[in-house]
Write a protein that holds these residues in place. Sequence first.
Motif, short mmCIF file in Angstrom:
data_model
loop_
_atom_site.label_atom_id
_atom_site.label_comp_id
_atom_site.label_asym_id
_atom_site.label_seq_id
_atom_site.Cartn_x
_atom_site.Cartn_y
_atom_site.Cartn_z
N GLY A 133 0.77 -1.19 -0.01
CA GLY A 133 -0.03 0.06 0.18
C GLY A 133 0.90 1.21 0.11
O GLY A 133 0.38 2.44 -0.29
N MET A 134 2.12 1.21 0.22
CA MET A 134 3.08 2.55 0.14
C MET A 134 3.25 2.86 -1.15
O MET A 134 3.53 4.18 -1.46
CB MET A 134 4.26 2.19 0.87
N HIS A 135 3.26 1.78 -2.23
CA HIS A 135 3.39 2.00 -3.54
C HIS A 135 4.79 2.80 -3.89
O HIS A 135 4.93 3.68 -4.62
CB HIS A 135 2.48 3.02 -4.07
N ARG A 136 5.73 2.13 -3.12
CA ARG A 136 7.28 2.75 -3.64
C ARG A 136 7.98 1.40 -4.20
O ARG A 136 8.32 1.72 -5.67
CB ARG A 136 8.10 3.01 -2.27
N ILE A 137 8.47 0.41 -3.45
CA ILE A 137 8.79 -0.53 -4.52
C ILE A 137 8.18 -1.96 -3.77
O ILE A 137 7.79 -2.17 -2.75
CB ILE A 137 10.44 -0.73 -4.08
N GLY A 138 8.31 -3.03 -4.67
CA GLY A 138 7.80 -4.32 -4.15
C GLY A 138 6.71 -4.78 -5.22
O GLY A 138 6.14 -4.23 -5.88
N LEU A 139 6.54 -6.24 -4.77
CA LEU A 139 5.58 -6.95 -5.57
C LEU A 139 4.29 -6.57 -5.17
O LEU A 139 3.87 -6.32 -3.72
CB LEU A 139 5.75 -8.57 -5.36
N THR A 140 3.16 -6.38 -5.93
CA THR A 140 1.88 -5.85 -5.58
C THR A 140 0.61 -6.71 -5.62
O THR A 140 -0.23 -6.27 -4.61
CB THR A 140 1.56 -4.50 -6.49
N THR A 141 0.97 -7.97 -5.97
CA THR A 141 -0.31 -8.69 -5.76
C THR A 141 0.29 -10.39 -5.26
O THR A 141 1.44 -10.62 -5.50
CB THR A 141 -1.06 -8.98 -7.00
N LYS A 142 -0.81 -11.10 -4.85
CA LYS A 142 -0.39 -12.43 -4.67
C LYS A 142 -0.15 -13.28 -5.72
O LYS A 142 1.03 -14.04 -5.79
CB LYS A 142 -1.66 -13.19 -3.80
N GLU A 143 -0.66 -12.88 -6.91
CA GLU A 143 -0.17 -13.51 -8.22
C GLU A 143 1.33 -13.41 -8.74
O GLU A 143 1.83 -14.30 -8.89
CB GLU A 143 -1.15 -13.13 -9.52
N GLN A 144 1.57 -12.16 -8.38
CA GLN A 144 2.89 -11.65 -8.80
C GLN A 144 3.93 -12.51 -7.88
O GLN A 144 5.13 -13.11 -8.21
CB GLN A 144 3.41 -10.31 -8.47
N LEU A 145 3.70 -12.74 -6.50
CA LEU A 145 4.36 -13.34 -5.65
C LEU A 145 4.42 -14.83 -6.09
O LEU A 145 5.91 -15.52 -5.89
CB LEU A 145 4.01 -13.33 -4.19
N HIS A 146 3.38 -15.50 -6.22
CA HIS A 146 3.37 -16.86 -6.73
C HIS A 146 4.08 -17.05 -8.03
O HIS A 146 4.83 -18.13 -7.98
CB HIS A 146 2.06 -17.18 -6.82
N GLU A 147 3.99 -16.20 -8.92
CA GLU A 147 4.73 -16.37 -10.13
C GLU A 147 6.34 -16.23 -9.88
O GLU A 147 6.98 -16.95 -10.62
CB GLU A 147 4.23 -15.26 -11.36
N LEU A 148 6.71 -15.39 -8.92
CA LEU A 148 8.29 -15.20 -8.59
C LEU A 148 8.68 -16.42 -8.02
O LEU A 148 9.65 -17.09 -8.55
CB LEU A 148 8.24 -14.03 -7.77
N LEU A 149 7.97 -17.01 -7.05
CA LEU A 149 8.33 -18.22 -6.58
C LEU A 149 8.42 -19.33 -7.54
O LEU A 149 9.15 -20.57 -7.23
CB LEU A 149 7.37 -18.59 -5.21
#
Length: 369
Positions: A133-149
């Motif tokens: 929610g700070m919208h600075r850096i980082g993965l923004t969705t659960k789908e992105q996290l799972h794709e990365l993993l």
Amino acid sequence: MFLKRDTYALIDLDHLKYNVEKVHQQFKRPLMAVIKADAYGHGYKEVASFLKDFDYIEMFAVATLKEAIELRELGIKEGILILGAIPTSKEDIDLAIKYDISLSMVSLDYMHLLTHLIEPHHKLKIHIKLDTGMHRIGLTTKEQLHELLATINPDQFEIEGIFTHFATADCDDVAYQKQVDTFYDMVGDLKFKYIHCCNSAAMAYHEDTRSNLGRIGITMYGCDPAGKESDEFKQVMSLYTKVAMIKKIYPGEKVGYGLTYEARQEEYIATLPIGYADGFTRRNQGRYVWINGQRYQIVGRVCMDQMMVRVDDRVHVGDEVEIFGPHISLESMAKDLNTISYEIMCLVSNRVPRIYMQNGSIKKIVEFK
């Protein structure tokens, strides 16, 4: 004590110890000491050297690869995390691996870029950064996290942790809770060595039972995360100078660049050898300093290396002047300047000598070269 300047910052290591022990007693889990920005102006090499033997200091957090490498060369063996994205040259990644430094994995694109920079049979430690929610850096969705993993190469990357950063842990419970819920929803049942979202404000104002590592920043240096006047923590840095000259001026005479201050009567003007090149900005005009148990007003514009203060005949050349410290807190100064204590500490330039005190004695002096 011999210094090349009359302006210096005093760093109280006993106060530093008190603050980290207090946070650890409250949080009851290991801590990551945030020493980026030269430990908020306190000297990151000296702060890390002091804290490295604390059993509960699990890691250090920095902002740049240079800071991380210099900590390793200093003999720091604890984990080191670079909190932001670093330049992505092959040389940088080689150095991060060589010095066993953990990087923040901030996006899928960043992961793919790093994949092409890691030599065969080498492995890079990472902490996955989630943007909740700070919208600075980082993965923004659960789908992105799972794709990365699902796509990250375990032969190239060692996933050491996962984390996020709060925008309002010090002031807005609703927004804070939304970020907490988002973070743990994204993490789900996934297992990591380190799960860390608790910054100083979160540890001070909220309860979290799942994070197993706390990031201690501003409270380590003795300031309240919300900028409140509080005696819960002990301010680690104080800033001092000495009166260099005193002269009498008369009604109608003016002071400083732009002649912005005019004497209304016979007055004594003291010149102090500190200015905006030391990090004491021009915005301080009209504020005050502490001399011999009394406040005196800053008059005229703050210069690059000097400033002027309206005093009286009780002040003499050579008298010590407190810019901030026991009588002028960083919180009160920040309120006057419409800023935060973090900025004031970080602005103290490296030409200001640092004097490190422990058990009432000088432990070390670091001077500008």
